[in-house]
Design a protein around this motif. Sequence first.
Motif, short mmCIF file in Angstrom:
data_model
loop_
_atom_site.label_atom_id
_atom_site.label_comp_id
_atom_site.label_asym_id
_atom_site.label_seq_id
_atom_site.Cartn_x
_atom_site.Cartn_y
_atom_site.Cartn_z
N CYS A 184 -3.51 5.20 -1.30
CA CYS A 184 -3.15 4.68 0.01
C CYS A 184 -1.65 4.84 0.21
O CYS A 184 -0.86 3.92 -0.04
CB CYS A 184 -3.56 3.21 0.13
SG CYS A 184 -5.35 2.97 0.12
N VAL A 187 -2.15 6.49 6.30
CA VAL A 187 -3.50 6.61 6.88
C VAL A 187 -3.69 8.04 7.38
O VAL A 187 -2.89 8.51 8.20
CB VAL A 187 -3.69 5.61 8.03
CG1 VAL A 187 -5.08 5.76 8.64
CG2 VAL A 187 -3.46 4.18 7.55
N ARG A 193 -7.47 2.91 9.45
CA ARG A 193 -7.06 2.40 8.15
C ARG A 193 -8.25 1.85 7.35
O ARG A 193 -8.39 2.13 6.16
CB ARG A 193 -5.99 1.32 8.33
CG ARG A 193 -5.42 0.76 7.05
CD ARG A 193 -4.15 -0.05 7.33
NE ARG A 193 -4.35 -1.09 8.31
CZ ARG A 193 -4.83 -2.30 8.02
NH1 ARG A 193 -5.16 -2.61 6.78
NH2 ARG A 193 -4.98 -3.20 8.98
N TRP A 196 -10.50 4.52 5.87
CA TRP A 196 -9.86 5.25 4.76
C TRP A 196 -9.85 4.39 3.48
O TRP A 196 -10.13 4.89 2.39
CB TRP A 196 -8.45 5.68 5.14
CG TRP A 196 -7.72 6.32 3.98
CD1 TRP A 196 -6.57 5.90 3.41
CD2 TRP A 196 -8.12 7.50 3.26
NE1 TRP A 196 -6.21 6.73 2.36
CE2 TRP A 196 -7.14 7.72 2.26
CE3 TRP A 196 -9.20 8.38 3.36
CZ2 TRP A 196 -7.22 8.78 1.36
CZ3 TRP A 196 -9.28 9.44 2.47
CH2 TRP A 196 -8.30 9.64 1.48
N VAL A 197 -9.55 3.11 3.62
CA VAL A 197 -9.56 2.24 2.44
C VAL A 197 -10.96 2.19 1.83
O VAL A 197 -11.11 2.21 0.59
CB VAL A 197 -9.05 0.83 2.80
CG1 VAL A 197 -9.22 -0.13 1.63
CG2 VAL A 197 -7.59 0.89 3.22
N VAL A 219 -0.67 1.70 -4.18
CA VAL A 219 -0.83 1.41 -2.75
C VAL A 219 0.55 1.19 -2.14
O VAL A 219 1.37 0.45 -2.70
CB VAL A 219 -1.71 0.17 -2.52
CG1 VAL A 219 -1.84 -0.13 -1.02
CG2 VAL A 219 -3.09 0.33 -3.15
N VAL A 221 2.30 -0.66 0.51
CA VAL A 221 2.12 -1.79 1.42
C VAL A 221 3.34 -1.86 2.33
O VAL A 221 4.46 -2.09 1.89
CB VAL A 221 1.94 -3.11 0.64
CG1 VAL A 221 1.80 -4.28 1.61
CG2 VAL A 221 0.73 -3.02 -0.27
N ALA A 225 1.94 1.37 6.97
CA ALA A 225 1.01 1.95 6.00
C ALA A 225 -0.18 1.01 5.77
O ALA A 225 -1.09 0.96 6.58
CB ALA A 225 1.75 2.27 4.70
N PHE A 226 -0.16 0.23 4.67
CA PHE A 226 -1.31 -0.57 4.29
C PHE A 226 -0.93 -2.03 4.10
O PHE A 226 0.26 -2.37 3.99
CB PHE A 226 -1.96 0.01 3.03
CG PHE A 226 -2.50 1.40 3.25
CD1 PHE A 226 -3.79 1.61 3.71
CD2 PHE A 226 -1.68 2.51 3.05
CE1 PHE A 226 -4.26 2.88 3.96
CE2 PHE A 226 -2.15 3.79 3.28
CZ PHE A 226 -3.44 3.97 3.75
N SER A 227 -1.94 -2.90 4.06
CA SER A 227 -1.73 -4.34 4.03
C SER A 227 -1.99 -4.90 2.63
O SER A 227 -2.54 -4.23 1.75
CB SER A 227 -2.68 -5.02 5.02
OG SER A 227 -4.03 -4.91 4.55
N ASP A 230 -5.58 -4.66 1.93
CA ASP A 230 -5.96 -3.35 1.41
C ASP A 230 -5.62 -3.24 -0.07
O ASP A 230 -6.39 -2.68 -0.86
CB ASP A 230 -5.24 -2.24 2.18
CG ASP A 230 -5.55 -2.23 3.66
OD1 ASP A 230 -6.67 -2.61 4.04
OD2 ASP A 230 -4.66 -1.86 4.45
N CYS A 247 2.10 -0.79 -7.14
CA CYS A 247 2.29 -1.14 -5.73
C CYS A 247 3.69 -0.79 -5.25
O CYS A 247 4.68 -1.17 -5.88
CB CYS A 247 2.05 -2.64 -5.54
SG CYS A 247 2.26 -3.22 -3.83
#
Length: 413
Positions: A184, A187, A193, A196-197, A219, A221, A225-227, A230, A247
């Motif tokens: 990740c 996306v 998103r 994709w996750v 990932v 974050v 991007a991502f949470s 996620d 991370c």
Amino acid sequence: MPEQPETPSRGALIATTVVTPIGPAPVRGARLDEVRVLHGGSLAWEDGTLVFVGPASELPAGFEAVDHQGCTVVPGFVDCHTHLPFVGWRADEFETRLAGRSYRELHGEGGIYRSARLLAEASDEQVLNFCGPLVREMADHGTTTLELKTGYGLSVEGELRQARLAHRLAEIAPQRCLVTLLACHAVPQGRDRASWVRAVCEELIPEVAEASLADAVDVYVEDIAFSTGDLQAVAEAATLAGMGLRCHADQLGDSGAAAAAVALGSRSADHLNHLNGQGIEALGAGTTVATVLPASTFVLRETSPPVRRLLEAQAALALATDFNPGTSPVLSMPEAIAMGCTLYGLTPHQALTAATANPAWVLGVADRTGTLEPGKRADFLVLEGDAFAQVPYRPGHDPVLHTFVGGRRVAGR
């Protein structure tokens, strides 16, 4: 790859100074400054493994030592955060940021997506021909172990291809390489998103694990991007697959990612430029290593992470290059160490521990490398000067005379 000069895997040396962090890793807080310094020290190794580290006067009989007077010997640098393999540079984006546009503003039209396009358009051989000289240059600058990441594939097949390319790059690299699946990173265009996750968790991670293509999952974050949600989903999938977690946390803003990474047992939380107090407290109490990346702070002209507060909280600290074509086109660990001392206020010995023992723990190889002690692999450097402080003192200068991996000289000058 040009053939490296053949050197025996059995040998010994004497140096003016031998400096090594003191384990066990990860080394935390004030202990980062506690290193073993041997004036008139020596090493001996056999079959690629250290068998003696101590005063030259106590070197075991039967070893013929090479004398490196005026030099310092330290463990080989461990670069636990890079974005190799990639292909192509993005200097024009650097100029655009200098003119006032932010990384966030460029994200949709350039950045990760641009590197993904360049990777997709290049053949496997073009990628390897581009990256091969880079890993050899890293060895010249003292990197003996490094991480390779995916993250520019941006599809299941693209990520699998990049992971396979990473393994091919590892085969020609003079160092040991370990692979991380940055599943990740961004996306993929044309996907949302959440879908994709799901694909990462249900398709990509199981396939990578089945083929043993990566050791850990990462990932990014960030609000672009991502949470943290996620991150939790990916962490659960990684645990089921028997893979570690990493991370990218709190780089561009305070996302709470570092505290979430600690709660999920991540091996590291990386960047940390906008780390909050809760994150500092969590990193001080947990097992997650705070990995700082000063070259990207320098290139992006970002806020520095709260390094002093992390050390006061007894966090474990690692330091890496973040080598990538967009935000940290810096592959030299000596340069990253110099920036870590100048920008973040690390002492030279803190920086040494953060560049050796602790990143070895992040990559899961602290039992084999990162310190100089009998039983560890003979990964070490012969540096100019009689003190490690010479490294951060002279930014831009390569201090590495000889790079040894497994007792064999693989690079240097």
